[in-house]
Design a protein around this motif. Structure first.
Motif, PDB file in Angstrom:
ATOM      1  N   ASP A 180       0.829  -1.208   0.000  1.00 36.52           N
ATOM      2  CA  ASP A 180       0.000   0.000   0.000  1.00 36.52           C
ATOM      3  C   ASP A 180       0.866   1.261   0.000  1.00 36.52           C
ATOM      4  O   ASP A 180       0.545   2.246  -0.670  1.00 36.52           O
ATOM      5  N   ALA A 181       1.983   1.234   0.727  1.00 41.01           N
ATOM      6  CA  ALA A 181       2.885   2.392   0.752  1.00 41.01           C
ATOM      7  C   ALA A 181       3.521   2.610  -0.617  1.00 41.01           C
ATOM      8  O   ALA A 181       3.653   3.753  -1.083  1.00 41.01           O
ATOM      9  N   GLY A 182       3.924   1.528  -1.266  1.00 38.90           N
ATOM     10  CA  GLY A 182       4.528   1.639  -2.587  1.00 38.90           C
ATOM     11  C   GLY A 182       3.554   2.168  -3.626  1.00 38.90           C
ATOM     12  O   GLY A 182       3.888   3.054  -4.426  1.00 38.90           O
ATOM     13  N   ILE A 183       2.335   1.631  -3.604  1.00 39.35           N
ATOM     14  CA  ILE A 183       1.313   2.091  -4.551  1.00 39.35           C
ATOM     15  C   ILE A 183       0.994   3.570  -4.314  1.00 39.35           C
ATOM     16  O   ILE A 183       0.829   4.352  -5.260  1.00 39.35           O
ATOM     17  N   ALA A 184       0.939   3.985  -3.055  1.00 38.70           N
ATOM     18  CA  ALA A 184       0.672   5.394  -2.744  1.00 38.70           C
ATOM     19  C   ALA A 184       1.792   6.285  -3.276  1.00 38.70           C
ATOM     20  O   ALA A 184       1.542   7.393  -3.769  1.00 38.70           O
ATOM     21  N   HIS A 185       3.043   5.814  -3.195  1.00 37.64           N
ATOM     22  CA  HIS A 185       4.181   6.584  -3.693  1.00 37.64           C
ATOM     23  C   HIS A 185       4.088   6.785  -5.205  1.00 37.64           C
ATOM     24  O   HIS A 185       4.604   7.776  -5.741  1.00 37.64           O
ATOM     25  N   LEU A 186       3.420   5.850  -5.896  1.00 33.18           N
ATOM     26  CA  LEU A 186       3.319   5.900  -7.360  1.00 33.18           C
ATOM     27  C   LEU A 186       1.937   6.363  -7.834  1.00 33.18           C
ATOM     28  O   LEU A 186       1.603   6.194  -9.011  1.00 33.18           O
ATOM     29  N   GLU A 187       1.179   6.942  -6.929  1.00 32.23           N
ATOM     30  CA  GLU A 187      -0.185   7.383  -7.248  1.00 32.23           C
ATOM     31  C   GLU A 187      -0.202   8.272  -8.486  1.00 32.23           C
ATOM     32  O   GLU A 187       0.628   9.173  -8.645  1.00 32.23           O
ATOM     33  N   GLY A 188      -1.156   7.998  -9.395  1.00 31.01           N
ATOM     34  CA  GLY A 188      -1.324   8.812 -10.588  1.00 31.01           C
ATOM     35  C   GLY A 188      -0.426   8.434 -11.748  1.00 31.01           C
ATOM     36  O   GLY A 188      -0.470   9.075 -12.796  1.00 31.01           O
ATOM     37  N   ARG A 189       0.396   7.398 -11.579  1.00 30.49           N
ATOM     38  CA  ARG A 189       1.323   6.968 -12.620  1.00 30.49           C
ATOM     39  C   ARG A 189       0.920   5.594 -13.165  1.00 30.49           C
ATOM     40  O   ARG A 189       0.297   4.804 -12.466  1.00 30.49           O
TER      41      ARG A 189
END
Length: 278
Positions: free
Chosen positions: A90-99
């Motif tokens: 979840d932290a990784g996906i949040a870091h890449l949000e919008g990409r």
């Protein structure tokens, strides 16, 4: 009973530890990958810590303004089945949000990734074997004077400029070689020492002939040890060459994307850079 869990960005020394876990899983990362990986995105590696103990980790590296890549998704055996992997995911996906997000998924996880919106793009096959190398006059070591041309070419193939990563990846202890013509790159490859033999990646070239030439030149430096290369399945001619040379097929992964796939020149990809960073 699970203690207090905290997710945070990993320091370089903690990324080294995560790569040790990958080694224990049999993923065979390079012996000196950590500094180059960290340079790609110093904020793109996350760990979950339970009462201060490292429990799980992931890489979620940003490239440019609209692309990112997930890898190194591992929970320590002592913490599996406790939801620690999901916390770093979840932290990784949040870091890449919008990409657009890419990953290389092993077969047993592909259905899980598909349920989260990832779609397969191509299959990658690990080929392993030994090859007689050759010193080839047209192939040169990557030096400072041709580095800008290599970075430009890499950006056309990978679809994003990854200058900070390549500035480290193309330096010793890795070996980087290129085929140049009229100041432009026609291909380049990197060879690095691993726990088991050597890995070659990337191997980018404008055709199979150039890819084979670069491979032979890189293998000349491996002292007869086993070489591993992750080859996209569409490169059938190159795979045929490896098979005829005695290489054996290993495990397969699927390159998967969530979002619009990047406009990369995939025809030039004969060896993936790394399964961890794309």
């Amino acid at each position: 009973m699970t203690g207090s869990a905290v997710v945070r960005t990993l320091a370089l020394s903690e990324l080294e530890c995560l790569l040790d876990w990958a080694r224990a899983e049999g993923w065979n990362p390079g012996l000196a990958d950590a500094a180059a990986f960290h340079a790609a995105d110093p904020h793109g590696f996350f760990g979950c810590f339970v009462d201060g103990v490292f429990a799980s980790g992931i890489s979620a590296v940003r490239y440019g303004n609209d692309f990112g890549f997930i890898g190194l998704y591992i929970a320590h055996p002592d913490f599996r089945g406790q939801g620690m992997g999901r916390r770093v995911w979840d932290a990784g996906i949040a870091h890449l949000e919008g990409r657009t997000i890419g990953l290389d998924g092993v077969s047993e996880q592909q259905q899980n990734y598909a349920s989260m919106g990832f779609e397969p793009f191509y299959e990658t096959i690990r080929w392993s074997g030994r090859l007689e190398g050759a010193v080839i006059s047209e192939v040169s070591n990557v030096s400072a004077d041709i580095l800008p041309a290599i970075i430009r070419y890499d950006g056309e193939i990978f679809s994003q400029t990854r200058e900070a990563f390549l500035a480290e990846w193309l330096k010793p202890p890795r070996l980087a070689k290129a085929l140049m013509k009229d100041g432009r790159a026609r291909g380049y490859g990197v060879c690095r020492k691993c726990s088991d033999g050597f890995k070659i990646g990337p191997l980018f070239a404008m055709g199979t002939t150039e890819a084979v030439t670069l491979l032979q030149s890189l293998v000349a430096e491996t002292e007869g040890e086993t070489v591993h290369i992750d080859v996209p399945a569409p490169q059938q001619g190159f795979s045929d060459y490896l098979s005829e040379a005695g290489f054996q097929k290993g495990f397969t992964t699927a390159r998967m994307y969530r979002g619009l796939p990047p406009s990369a020149r995939t025809a030039d990809i004969f060896g993936v850079t790394t399964l961890e960073l794309g």
